[in-house]
Design a protein around this motif. Structure first.
Motif, mmCIF file in Angstrom:
data_model
loop_
_atom_site.group_PDB
_atom_site.id
_atom_site.type_symbol
_atom_site.label_atom_id
_atom_site.label_comp_id
_atom_site.label_asym_id
_atom_site.label_seq_id
_atom_site.Cartn_x
_atom_site.Cartn_y
_atom_site.Cartn_z
ATOM 1 N N ARG A 1 0.957 -1.437 -0.119
ATOM 2 C CA ARG A 1 -0.216 0.052 0.120
ATOM 3 C C ARG A 1 1.224 1.337 0.302
ATOM 4 N NH1 ARG A 1 -1.571 -0.426 6.369
ATOM 5 N NH2 ARG A 1 -0.181 -0.323 7.563
ATOM 6 N N ALA A 2 0.394 2.466 -0.703
ATOM 7 C CA ALA A 2 0.946 3.449 -0.785
ATOM 8 C C ALA A 2 1.327 3.878 1.032
ATOM 9 C CB ALA A 2 1.072 4.425 -1.898
ATOM 10 N N GLU A 3 2.153 4.774 1.034
ATOM 11 C CA GLU A 3 1.847 5.902 2.399
ATOM 12 C C GLU A 3 0.826 6.957 2.398
ATOM 13 O OE1 GLU A 3 4.926 8.291 4.376
ATOM 14 O OE2 GLU A 3 4.761 9.045 2.625
ATOM 15 N N ASN A 4 -0.377 6.792 3.665
ATOM 16 C CA ASN A 4 -0.671 7.629 3.587
ATOM 17 C C ASN A 4 -2.029 6.809 2.958
ATOM 18 O OD1 ASN A 4 0.063 8.928 5.531
ATOM 19 N ND2 ASN A 4 0.879 10.250 4.258
ATOM 20 N N ASP B 1 8.567 -1.237 5.216
ATOM 21 C CA ASP B 1 9.346 0.076 4.422
ATOM 22 C C ASP B 1 9.442 -0.544 2.969
ATOM 23 O OD1 ASP B 1 8.344 1.456 6.394
ATOM 24 O OD2 ASP B 1 10.316 1.894 6.691
ATOM 25 N N CYS C 1 10.538 2.448 -0.599
ATOM 26 C CA CYS C 1 10.577 3.344 -1.038
ATOM 27 C C CYS C 1 11.769 3.279 -2.590
ATOM 28 C CB CYS C 1 11.707 4.306 -0.124
ATOM 29 S SG CYS C 1 10.887 4.403 1.611
ATOM 30 N N LYS D 1 6.749 6.922 -1.153
ATOM 31 C CA LYS D 1 7.209 5.517 -0.439
ATOM 32 C C LYS D 1 5.619 4.514 0.162
ATOM 33 C CE LYS D 1 8.226 5.506 4.895
ATOM 34 N NZ LYS D 1 8.394 6.382 6.099
ATOM 35 N N TYR D 2 6.582 3.427 0.163
ATOM 36 C CA TYR D 2 5.504 2.450 0.404
ATOM 37 C C TYR D 2 5.591 1.207 1.684
ATOM 38 C CZ TYR D 2 4.273 2.806 -4.610
ATOM 39 O OH TYR D 2 4.432 3.684 -5.342
ATOM 40 N N SER D 3 4.649 0.615 1.881
ATOM 41 C CA SER D 3 4.422 -0.752 2.997
ATOM 42 C C SER D 3 3.861 -1.883 2.422
ATOM 43 C CB SER D 3 4.019 0.012 4.100
ATOM 44 O OG SER D 3 4.430 1.003 4.508
ATOM 45 N N TRP E 1 4.450 -4.998 8.813
ATOM 46 C CA TRP E 1 5.018 -3.849 7.581
ATOM 47 C C TRP E 1 6.470 -3.644 7.471
ATOM 48 C CZ3 TRP E 1 1.161 -3.832 3.522
ATOM 49 C CH2 TRP E 1 -0.154 -3.821 4.196
#
Length: 436
Positions: free
Chosen positions: A85-88, A140, A142, A124-126, A138
């Motif tokens: 998933r993408a950040e936020n 990181d 990037c 940035k992704y997780s 999860w």
């Protein structure tokens, strides 16, 4: 560095394990056996937790838009999936997993690979891995922007008889440089390429950083050795690292290239001496490929990563060995690097750090004409103190006897800045490369 052995450490290791097991208390043995039974069944004392090992990100040809994940489990048969998933963002994308297990050293490695695409540069992704109603934590991931400034960690040979020094140094290097975007290991990752135990010990050194930043692996000559210390094709290395494809039928993933920010990296294979007995044409194929590759992918900065070094050093007590250019590596590749305007060439293999400055047409050049040549040193505990006599091209060497070291490279718009550090963090050398 090539070495001959008349025995294998595997025999000693197995004997030591057997002796330790025999000496253990009965209760402890029953506890270990029970835990092992749970692990083999995919069951664990903590529910909803998926246990995996040797999770690593591997560089792709376009790390701004893709990434390869690889990991192992202690059993097969699990229906695994990667979630990212993408950040936020709440939306989760699910990526299928390929079973890339293999058998080597009489061991079945339950290995899995996921190829993630459709990533956005500078994002940035997780991600996590799921299976059997469990999941990992999860992690990181990037991606670099096209013109990103960043830092890279570079490790010389981690080949060891005991990997404790390598593991400590790699962890300390990461602890001091958690702002690093990617890391490279320049060959001779292990002392024996068929020895499964050595591979698991090597991976312990990179465990923390490999979860969250991509690895750039380079093949060394020790990756081509079997348990009898005879050469073979680098089966384990090619299975452990799904590097970018180069279009070759004979030498797929022996060598490759990729872009990261404003840098184009070329990773060469210098193991023709070891491989020619099984396949021929490695050098010729790479010579044709590198010209096509640089024509199609040239960036502001162009860097070569390779294992064997371009210079020949004299050896203490061996007056018959002369100083000069290595005939098999330097004479072949240095004119090509001049022609293709390579900025920096990183090598390893000799287990010693040497900054040779810039060389062009086999001659030292004080005004940054020609590539900067850095012989990166040693990251494991196989060292050759006071073996090499200084070369006339050497500008910086480390005090003898040498200990393990690592390098950082900072990529900026106007310069590359390369530094060498000892395991305790002491800076030993720093050099800048700028564009004329």
């Amino acid at each position: 560095m090539e070495r001959k052995k008349t025995f294998t450490r595997r025999t000693f290791i197995k004997a030591a394990i057997a002796a330790g097991t025999a000496a253990a208390g009965g209760a402890a043995l029953w506890k270990l056996a029970g835990m092992e039974w749970l692990r083999r069944k995919g069951l664990h004392p903590f529910p909803n937790i998926l246990y995996i090992e040797r999770l690593r990100q591997i560089i792709t040809s376009d790390p701004g838009g893709s990434r390869v994940l690889m990991w192992e489990t202690d059993a097969d048969g699990m229906d695994q999936m990667v979630e990212i998933r993408a950040e936020n963002a709440e939306e989760i994308r699910r990526i299928p997993v390929n079973d890339t297990g293999f058998s080597d050293d009489d061991v079945m490695v339950h290995q899995y690979t996921a190829e993630i695409d459709k990533l956005m540069p500078g994002a940035k992704y997780s991600y996590r891995i799921t299976a059997n109603d469990g999941a990992t934590g999860w992690q990181d991931l990037c991606t670099p922007a096209a013109d990103a400034s960043y830092k890279m960690l570079i490790f010389p040979d981690s080949q060891s008889s005991d990997y404790a020094d390598w593991q400590q140094m790699a962890h300390l290097a990461w602890a001091r440089n958690t702002d690093t975007a990617l890391f490279a290991c320049l060959g001779d990752l292990v002392d024996n390429g068929e020895d499964r135990f050595q591979w698991t010990e090597f991976f312990k050194g990179i465990d923390e950083m490999a979860h969250v930043i991509p690895m750039v692996p380079v093949m060394g000559n020790h990756e081509t050795y079997d348990r009898q210390w005879q050469t073979r094709l680098p089966a384990a290395y090619l299975n452990y690292f799904q590097t970018p494809r180069n279009g070759s039928k004979e030498f797929e993933r022996y060598y490759y290239s990729f872009d990261y920010g404003d840098v184009h990296y070329v990773v060469l294979c210098t193991q023709q001496k070891e491989i020619d007995g099984f396949k021929s044409g490695l050098v010729e194929e790479q010579l044709a490929w590198i010209r096509r590759d640089l024509k199609a992918h040239r960036k502001k900065w162009n860097i070569v990563l390779m294992h064997k070094d371009v210079l020949q050093y004299r050896i203490q007590g061996r007056p018959e060995r002369s100083e000069g250019i290595d005939e098999q590596i330097g004479r072949v590749w240095m004119p090509v690097f001049d022609e293709l305007l390579i900025d920096v060439v990183f090598t390893a293999h000799l287990h010693t750090y040497r900054n040779r400055g810039h060389i062009y047409a086999f001659v030292k050049t004080p005004e940054q004409k020609g590539p900067l040549y850095i012989l990166t040193g040693v990251a494991g505990n196989v060292r050759y103190p006071n073996l090499w006599i200084d070369h006339a091209f050497d500008e910086v060497t480390l005090p003898q006897p040498e200990t393990d070291n690592y390098l950082t490279m900072e990529v900026r718009d106007d310069r590359l800045e390369i530094a060498c550090f000892l395991s305790d963090g002491t800076e030993m050398d720093r050099v800048k490369v700028t564009k004329q």
